[in-house]
Enzyme design. Structure first.
Site, PDB file in Angstrom:
ATOM      1  N   CYS A 113       0.816  -1.226   0.000  1.00  0.00           N
ATOM      2  CA  CYS A 113       0.000   0.000   0.000  1.00  0.00           C
ATOM      3  C   CYS A 113       0.847   1.273   0.000  1.00  0.00           C
ATOM      4  CB  CYS A 113      -0.949   0.004   1.189  1.00  0.00           C
ATOM      5  SG  CYS A 113      -1.972  -1.458   1.255  1.00  0.00           S
ATOM      6  N   HIS A 256      -3.278   7.067   3.113  1.00  0.00           N
ATOM      7  CA  HIS A 256      -3.720   5.787   2.558  1.00  0.00           C
ATOM      8  C   HIS A 256      -5.045   5.432   3.228  1.00  0.00           C
ATOM      9  CE1 HIS A 256      -4.170   1.724   1.449  1.00  0.00           C
ATOM     10  NE2 HIS A 256      -3.753   1.204   2.584  1.00  0.00           N
ATOM     11  N   ASN A 286     -10.368  -0.247   0.712  1.00  0.00           N
ATOM     12  CA  ASN A 286      -8.909  -0.089   0.689  1.00  0.00           C
ATOM     13  C   ASN A 286      -8.410  -0.575  -0.673  1.00  0.00           C
ATOM     14  OD1 ASN A 286      -6.148  -0.521   0.892  1.00  0.00           O
ATOM     15  ND2 ASN A 286      -6.221  -1.325   2.983  1.00  0.00           N
TER      16      ASN A 286
HETATM   17  N1  COA Z   1     -18.108  -9.026  10.633  1.00  0.00           N
HETATM   18  C1  COA Z   1     -18.520  -9.290  11.882  1.00  0.00           C
HETATM   19  N2  COA Z   1     -17.657  -9.611  12.871  1.00  0.00           N
HETATM   20  C2  COA Z   1     -16.355  -9.683  12.556  1.00  0.00           C
HETATM   21  C3  COA Z   1     -15.884  -9.418  11.255  1.00  0.00           C
HETATM   22  C4  COA Z   1     -16.806  -9.081  10.263  1.00  0.00           C
HETATM   23  N3  COA Z   1     -16.470  -8.817   9.005  1.00  0.00           N
HETATM   24  N4  COA Z   1     -14.538  -9.553  11.259  1.00  0.00           N
HETATM   25  C5  COA Z   1     -14.181  -9.876  12.507  1.00  0.00           C
HETATM   26  N5  COA Z   1     -15.284  -9.960  13.284  1.00  0.00           N
HETATM   27  C6  COA Z   1     -15.364 -10.276  14.710  1.00  0.00           C
HETATM   28  C7  COA Z   1     -14.144 -11.002  15.212  1.00  0.00           C
HETATM   29  O1  COA Z   1     -14.239 -12.389  14.958  1.00  0.00           O
HETATM   30  C8  COA Z   1     -14.191 -10.666  16.688  1.00  0.00           C
HETATM   31  O2  COA Z   1     -15.136 -11.500  17.314  1.00  0.00           O
HETATM   32  P1  COA Z   1     -14.891 -12.077  18.787  1.00  0.00           P
HETATM   33  O3  COA Z   1     -14.803 -10.862  19.677  1.00  0.00           O
HETATM   34  O4  COA Z   1     -16.092 -12.912  19.018  1.00  0.00           O
HETATM   35  O5  COA Z   1     -13.610 -12.831  18.721  1.00  0.00           O
HETATM   36  C9  COA Z   1     -14.764  -9.250  16.709  1.00  0.00           C
HETATM   37  O6  COA Z   1     -15.404  -9.058  15.448  1.00  0.00           O
HETATM   38  C10 COA Z   1     -13.712  -8.176  16.885  1.00  0.00           C
HETATM   39  O7  COA Z   1     -12.628  -8.470  16.004  1.00  0.00           O
HETATM   40  P2  COA Z   1     -11.362  -7.541  15.889  1.00  0.00           P
HETATM   41  O8  COA Z   1     -10.360  -8.216  15.036  1.00  0.00           O
HETATM   42  O9  COA Z   1     -10.971  -7.101  17.268  1.00  0.00           O
HETATM   43  O10 COA Z   1     -11.978  -6.298  15.126  1.00  0.00           O
HETATM   44  P3  COA Z   1     -11.319  -4.923  14.861  1.00  0.00           P
HETATM   45  O11 COA Z   1     -12.058  -3.879  15.553  1.00  0.00           O
HETATM   46  O12 COA Z   1      -9.831  -4.975  15.059  1.00  0.00           O
HETATM   47  O13 COA Z   1     -11.615  -4.735  13.317  1.00  0.00           O
HETATM   48  C11 COA Z   1     -10.419  -4.847  11.259  1.00  0.00           C
HETATM   49  C12 COA Z   1     -11.072  -5.626  12.371  1.00  0.00           C
HETATM   50  C13 COA Z   1      -9.818  -5.812  10.260  1.00  0.00           C
HETATM   51  C14 COA Z   1     -11.484  -4.021  10.559  1.00  0.00           C
HETATM   52  C15 COA Z   1      -9.339  -3.898  11.850  1.00  0.00           C
HETATM   53  O14 COA Z   1      -8.493  -4.631  12.701  1.00  0.00           O
HETATM   54  C16 COA Z   1      -8.520  -3.220  10.813  1.00  0.00           C
HETATM   55  O15 COA Z   1      -9.017  -2.494   9.996  1.00  0.00           O
HETATM   56  N6  COA Z   1      -7.197  -3.384  10.865  1.00  0.00           N
HETATM   57  C17 COA Z   1      -6.296  -2.763   9.942  1.00  0.00           C
HETATM   58  C18 COA Z   1      -6.389  -3.459   8.636  1.00  0.00           C
HETATM   59  C19 COA Z   1      -5.727  -2.712   7.545  1.00  0.00           C
HETATM   60  O16 COA Z   1      -5.811  -1.525   7.496  1.00  0.00           O
HETATM   61  N7  COA Z   1      -5.070  -3.434   6.664  1.00  0.00           N
HETATM   62  C20 COA Z   1      -4.424  -2.894   5.537  1.00  0.00           C
HETATM   63  C21 COA Z   1      -3.276  -2.040   5.954  1.00  0.00           C
HETATM   64  S1  COA Z   1      -2.568  -1.337   4.590  1.00  0.00           S
END
Ligand code: COA
Length: 329
Positions: A113, A256, A286
């Site tokens: 990215c 980004h 993204n």
């Molecule tokens: N829908 C519903 N629930 C979901 C889900 C979805 N699409 N994806 C994950 N969950 C659940 C998880 O299983 C977890 O459940 P649990 O508490 O029962 O275990 C809960 O939601 C929380 O998960 P978590 O991973 O803590 O969520 P989060 O707030 O960190 O959000 C992302 C997840 C991926 C959106 C976030 O971590 C993120 O955006 N990270 C950066 C990613 C990124 O930018 N990548 C590219 C970089 S260039």
């Protein structure tokens, strides 16, 4: 003195869209969860035969038209992409061919990215040194090919698209210039975000020819989230320190578009006003290396970003890589 200015911008988003409601039918998720956790409502998906170079061409033609530079006047073509048309020839050579020109150095940049900011940084060095006058820098992605639509933690995030800048030499910094740039990488954090195939690492494994290659994006979302916020805060503080500026001397932050919450957390940590941040993830998702040129081109089109304003771009991605550029548009 030679200065590097953005002389034209362009973008392209494929027609087909994948909404949160569509994803609700594919994995255990909800529109509300996706919007709250990411800010995304829909993402665009390239057509079956639409290659990264095809999308790059559309964005590039717009940027060339805006810059009033003919393809024949380009001195260098840089294409940032996570997933190229093919391994060889590179996507930049394919783009060159589709632009109907020949005899122009053309290079793909692989920095996930952050690829576009790496490309822009390289381009500005060639312009400032006087080596080249006009360079096309593109970010283009068909991420749907490498997204696992059975993995709800990643498939909600990614979309396809392309963005392009033509950057040109000028002797008048009022017309545009680069004030500050910094590239960085943290190889020790590679396991937080990766795609292992195609590549020699997978090929070396015995099951390479059994059809079990894993071509999907893998991510430790929470760790990437925390590192992304830290990278943004560090890049911002460094840009201010190195240029002796105050926050009010930055007109816009064009980051980004990884996740809306990352951007809001950055604003909270640094007290940078949200009103001066380009939020453009809602209808694109993204788009990796395409995200910065895409959101900048759209912000200019919408009349938000204007000539003469000072813009800070910050990117972070797999590697982990990061890059920032402070420039006058
Ligand atoms: N829908 C519903 N629930 C979901 C889900 C979805 N699409 N994806 C994950 N969950 C659940 C998880 O299983 C977890 O459940 P649990 O508490 O029962 O275990 C809960 O939601 C929380 O998960 P978590 O991973 O803590 O969520 P989060 O707030 O960190 O959000 C992302 C997840 C991926 C959106 C976030 O971590 C993120 O955006 N990270 C950066 C990613 C990124 O930018 N990548 C590219 C970089 S260039």
């Amino acid at each position: 003195m030679n200065y590097c200015r953005i002389s034209g911008l362009g973008y392209y988003l494929p027609e087909k869209v994948l909404t949160n409601q569509d994803l609700e039918k594919m994995v255990d998720t909800s529109d509300e969860w996706i919007r709250q956790r990411t800010g995304i409502e829909l993402r665009h998906i390239a057509g079956e035969d639409e290659l990264p170079s095809d999308m790059a061409l559309k964005a590039s033609l717009q940027a060339l038209e805006q810059s009033q530079i003919k393809p024949e006047d380009l001195d260098f073509i840089l294409v940032a992409t996570l997933y190229p048309d093919q391994l060889m020839p590179n996507t930049a050579c394919e783009l060159q061919r589709k632009l109907g020109i020949s005899n122009v150095p053309s290079l793909d940049i692989s920095a996930a990215c952050s690829g576009f900011v790496y490309g822009l940084s390289i381009a500005s060095q060639y312009i400032q040194s006087g080596t080249y006058k006009n360079i096309l820098v593109v970010g283009t992605e068909t991420l749907h090919h490498i997204t696992n639509y059975e993995d709800r933690t990643t498939c909600i995030l990614f979309g396809d698209g392309a963005g392009a800048f033509v950057v040109s030499q000028t002797d008048d910094p009022q017309k545009g210039c680069v004030y500050h740039q910094e590239l960085q990488a943290y190889g020790d954090l590679g396991e937080l975000l990766f795609i292992s195939s195609p590549g020699a690492k997978q090929a070396a494994k015995k099951d390479f020819n059994t059809g079990k290659q894993d071509t999907y994006i893998h991510m430790d979302g929470q760790k990437v989230f925390r590192k992304a916020v830290q990278i943004m805060c560090d890049a911002y503080e460094k840009a201010l320190k190195d240029t002796g500026r105050t926050p009010d001397q930055i007109d816009w932050l064009v980051p980004h578009q990884a996740n809306e919450r990352i951007l809001k957390k950055f604003c909270k940590s640094t007290s940078f006003p949200e009103e001066k941040v380009i939020f453009d993830i809602k209808e694109t998702g993204n788009t990796s290396s395409a995200s910065i040129p895409l959101s900048m081109a759209r912000a200019v089109e919408q009349g938000k970003i204007k000539r003469g304003q000072d813009i800070l771009m910050v990117a972070m991605g797999g590697g982990m890589t990061s890059g920032s550029i402070l420039l006058r548009y």
